[in-house]
Design a protein around this motif. Structure first.
Motif, PDB file in Angstrom:
ATOM      1  N   LEU B 327       0.806  -1.223   0.000  1.00 58.31           N
ATOM      2  CA  LEU B 327       0.000   0.000   0.000  1.00 58.31           C
ATOM      3  C   LEU B 327       0.836   1.268   0.000  1.00 58.31           C
ATOM      4  CD1 LEU B 327      -3.030  -0.910   2.319  1.00 58.31           C
ATOM      5  CD2 LEU B 327      -2.965  -0.784  -0.174  1.00 58.31           C
ATOM      6  N   SER B 328       2.138   1.162   0.262  1.00 58.05           N
ATOM      7  CA  SER B 328       2.966   2.371   0.261  1.00 58.05           C
ATOM      8  C   SER B 328       2.895   3.080  -1.074  1.00 58.05           C
ATOM      9  CB  SER B 328       4.428   2.042   0.564  1.00 58.05           C
ATOM     10  OG  SER B 328       4.551   1.581   1.862  1.00 58.05           O
ATOM     11  N   LYS B 329       2.742   2.301  -2.137  1.00 55.79           N
ATOM     12  CA  LYS B 329       2.719   2.940  -3.455  1.00 55.79           C
ATOM     13  C   LYS B 329       1.438   3.745  -3.675  1.00 55.79           C
ATOM     14  CE  LYS B 329       1.262  -1.304  -5.985  1.00 55.79           C
ATOM     15  NZ  LYS B 329       0.607  -1.990  -4.905  1.00 55.79           N
ATOM     16  N   VAL B 330       0.415   3.463  -2.882  1.00 55.75           N
ATOM     17  CA  VAL B 330      -0.819   4.252  -2.990  1.00 55.75           C
ATOM     18  C   VAL B 330      -0.578   5.639  -2.422  1.00 55.75           C
ATOM     19  CG1 VAL B 330      -3.216   4.419  -2.230  1.00 55.75           C
ATOM     20  CG2 VAL B 330      -2.268   2.193  -2.848  1.00 55.75           C
ATOM     21  N   ASP B 331       0.104   5.670  -1.258  1.00 57.59           N
ATOM     22  CA  ASP B 331       0.448   6.950  -0.635  1.00 57.59           C
ATOM     23  C   ASP B 331       1.477   6.681   0.464  1.00 57.59           C
ATOM     24  OD1 ASP B 331      -0.018   9.277   1.472  1.00 57.59           O
ATOM     25  OD2 ASP B 331      -0.928   9.927  -0.428  1.00 57.59           O
ATOM     26  N   PRO B 332       2.431   7.587   0.626  1.00 53.59           N
ATOM     27  CA  PRO B 332       3.433   7.406   1.699  1.00 53.59           C
ATOM     28  C   PRO B 332       2.800   7.287   3.080  1.00 53.59           C
ATOM     29  CG  PRO B 332       3.931   9.354   0.361  1.00 53.59           C
ATOM     30  CD  PRO B 332       2.705   8.758  -0.220  1.00 53.59           C
ATOM     31  N   TYR B 333       1.553   7.738   3.203  1.00 51.31           N
ATOM     32  CA  TYR B 333       0.851   7.618   4.488  1.00 51.31           C
ATOM     33  C   TYR B 333       0.860   6.182   4.983  1.00 51.31           C
ATOM     34  CZ  TYR B 333      -3.221   7.012   7.574  1.00 51.31           C
ATOM     35  OH  TYR B 333      -4.057   6.649   8.607  1.00 51.31           O
TER      36      TYR B 333
END
Lengths: 325, 366
Positions: B327-333
């Motif tokens: 999921l990091s690639k979705v957002d650095p959040y």
């Protein structure tokens, strides 16, 4: 409340007649059934003539139709409750509603007669949501919606292929459960329809169902016959087997299955032969049936059956005339 | 027209089940006036109040309740640097209460939730129903068309496999809401007047393999069975997202429950949700979530846990790795969130060591 975009002529109501006298059944359902075409299929093992009241648009199919259509060797396929499947086969409508002949319309919590056909059609003509569970149940129902956290891409839903209704009064329990809780009656009206999630298996009862014949017609099938299958629902598994097939197929094809409303009221049916004309004869019949059907599950039932027969003998010997003591 | 129960003092005498085994966790930033309405049902129990927002504000707790209260200063003091995993200015901070509790069961409720009435007009003891739900088994492997088979007046239907009738332990009991339903911002904007007036008299197990949106407004769980999975994520101040805390916890919890063979129930009890939050404010908080959940849901639906993950903590750490990876690639959040998930488990284990070791937690101010 009527469904706007479905014509009555899109619907067939299929009734499997295991009782020969359908007069009270049809009259109870008249306000709801009378505007539809009905297919009544007579259990090929039923010898008596069917009694059907006037005022319905109905086609009746019997053993001779089955023999002509599929050959006499296959009419065994349609014995008992499985006679309905012949009706599913010959229907040419998009939607089929099928209700057992021991059910009458139920009343909702406010006392109004439940239009089970209307609710089934509503279920079939609104989307199902099998890929994510909505905690407020059917989101397409008036007064409801998808809850926070429900993915938007899944809110279109999928076509609903099967609508499984429920039963007030006599719920669809198996034999051991009924034996354990003979007095239990279902009085809880759960005001919900919900999609049974994809990949979840469920027991689909044939007592009160509807389906989209175009989508899944062939998957409702007469296949599993119990060795001792009889004319009471708890002696059958044909619908359970058929239902599992339907669910697997729907899951695979991305179609939905709903469960919940509508309720139908299911009546008592202890089938005794016409020859049982006195109370004593009836008790003997029940004892025989008990021994045959439940005696195999547990000897306590066989003992109970023997006790019942002995009691009748005792009653005949000592229950009238001069006092035994 | 649905209304809350106004006079609960006259409610029938309550037998407080699990009185010494259950904590009620309440996050609040305003006041706790709502407790007055719940008094007959809640008073026998211990409360854990998690005060969000300005720690210098005093939150008054109505007399007669046994409670511990934690504000941000307490959270920072108790967790030290690990306090970074606990949200600020978001009700997600409530999960701190789960962590410090010493009880087997948790019931959590929002401070704008009141006692609802059942169709007969009787006030609903929500806590009692949750306890009944949690103490009876769940049936995740096969759907029972008559809903909860262990309920009085119900049973398994014909065709339900006998080998599955024992059920599995229930880890979570998810209750519902009358009046203001738990809608997202877009739905609230489109249907500002919609109220939930339908009392659905059912409890059911959510089948294995199916995800659901878990709402934290009216929720109970077995802390020993699933507690560490109930992390409510990084929300609120300094975070790009809000109103997804309970959702996140719910998806993690369901995947882990499915893996460990535990059950999740939803349905009764209802509470009366009185306050509709501002839909424009909600939209700002949620909008990223609306996009992100399109990626998050497939992630959780596809998530599998290895056989050797046999504890909740192991499962959770494994999930955090998968979050970081996928999921990091979705957002650095999500990278931050994955780290916070690990921090949460570390903090949980520190505050909840295996019995025998002592915990180094000081109680909050009373």
């Amino acid at each position: 409340m009527s469904v706007v975009n479905i014509k009555d002529s899109d619907v067939d109501i299929v009734i499997g007649a295991l009782n020969s006298d359908l007069t009270s059944f049809m009259n109870e359902w008249r306000p709801i059934f009378s505007r539809f075409h009905l297919i009544i299929v007579k259990d090929p093992d039923l010898n008596e003539e069917l009694k059907i009241p006037e005022g319905f648009n109905v086609d009746v199919y019997t053993k001779s139709h089955m023999d002509r259509a599929v050959g006499s060797s296959t009419s065994i396929l349609f014995s008992g409750y499985s006679c309905r499947y012949f009706g599913f086969l010959v229907s040419r409508k998009k939607y089929i509603v099928s209700i057992d002949d021991d059910c009458i319309p139920a009343k909702d919590e406010r006392g109004f007669l439940i239009d089970a056909v209307d609710q089934h059609i509503m279920n079939l003509t609104t989307p199902a949501t099998p890929f994510f569970f909505n905690t407020l149940y059917d989101p397409y129902r008036e007064g409801a919606d998808f809850v926070r956290g429900y993915p938007f891409s899944l809110r279109n839903g999928v076509t609903c292929a099967l609508s499984c209704g429920l039963w007030l009064n006599l719920a669809d329990f198996d034999a051991p459960t009924q034996a354990l809780k003979p007095g239990q009656r279902n009085s809880r009206y759960v005001d919900a329809v919900m999609t049974v999630p994809a990949r979840a298996m469920m027991p689909i009862s044939g007592i009160n169902i509807a389906f989209d014949r175009e989508m899944v017609g062939p998957t409702l099938l007469p296949a599993l016959r119990l060795a001792g299958e009889g004319k009471l629902r708890w002696e059958t598994m044909e619908d359970i087997w058929s239902g599992m097939c339907v669910k697997v197929v729907c899951d695979h094809l991305g179609l939905g299955v709903k469960s919940g409303l509508p309720y139908a009221w299911r009546k008592e049916r202890v089938r005794l032969p016409r020859t049982a004309a006195t109370a004593e004869d009836c008790v003997v019949e029940i004892a025989t049936a008990l021994k045959q059907q439940l005696g195999i599950l547990d000897p306590v039932f066989a003992s109970a059956a023997d006790a019942m027969s002995d009691w009748v003998k005792l009653w005949k010997a000592l229950g009238s005339g001069s006092s035994p003591v | 027209m649905v209304e809350p129960a106004r006079d609960t003092q006259a409610a029938t005498k309550v037998v407080p089940l699990l009185k010494d085994e259950l904590d009620i966790v309440i996050p609040t930033i305003r006041n706790l006036d709502f407790l007055e309405m719940w008094r007959p049902f809640f008073q026998p129990y211990h409360l854990i109040i998690v005060q969000d927002g300005d720690p210098s504000k005093t939150i008054t707790v109505p007399d007669g309740f046994d409670y511990e209260l934690y504000n941000r200063n307490d959270i920072n003091r108790i967790l030290g640097p690990k306090a970074s995993c606990i949200s600020f200015k978001d009700s997600a901070c409530r999960c701190f209460g789960y962590m410090v509790s010493k009880k087997k069961y948790i019931f959590t409720i929002d401070d704008d939730c009141f006692v609802a009435k059942d169709p007969s007009g009787k006030p609903i003891n929500a806590l009692e129903q949750h306890i009944k739900n949690i103490l009876s088994p769940s049936t995740p492997f096969f759907f029972n068309t008559l809903y909860d088979p262990y309920r009085e007046g119900a049973d398994f239907v014909r065709g339900y496999p006998f080998s599955l009738r024992e059920g599995v332990p229930t880890a979570v009991s998810h209750g519902l809401w009358l009046n203001i339903p738990d809608y997202d911002a877009p739905t609230q904007l489109v249907k500002p007047l919609e109220r939930n007036t339908r009392y659905v008299d059912a409890i059911l197990t959510i089948p294995k393999g199916t995800l659901f949106p878990m709402c934290g407004m009216n929720l109970a769980f077995d802390r020993e069975l699933i507690g560490p999975a109930m992390y409510f994520g990084l929300m609120g101040d300094g975070q790009p997202i809000g109103r997804y805390d309970d959702m996140w916890a719910g998806w993690c919890t369901k995947v882990i429950c499915d893996h460990l063979g535990l059950g999740v129930k939803t349905g009764l009890p209802y509470i009366y949700h009185s306050k509709a939050s501002n839909p424009f404010v909600n939209l700002r908080k949620e909008y990223k979530g609306i996009f992100w959940q399109e990626e998050i849901i497939p992630f959780f639906q596809a998530a599998t846990l290895p056989k050797d993950c046999t504890t909740v903590q192991n499962c959770y750490i494994e999930l955090s790795k998968q979050v970081k990876e996928k999921l990091s690639k979705v957002d650095p959040y999500f990278d931050k969130l994955a780290d916070a998930m690990v921090t949460w488990i570390e903090a949980w284990d520190e505050l909840n060591p295996p019995s025998g070791a002592s915990a180094k937690v000081a109680n909050g101010k009373a």
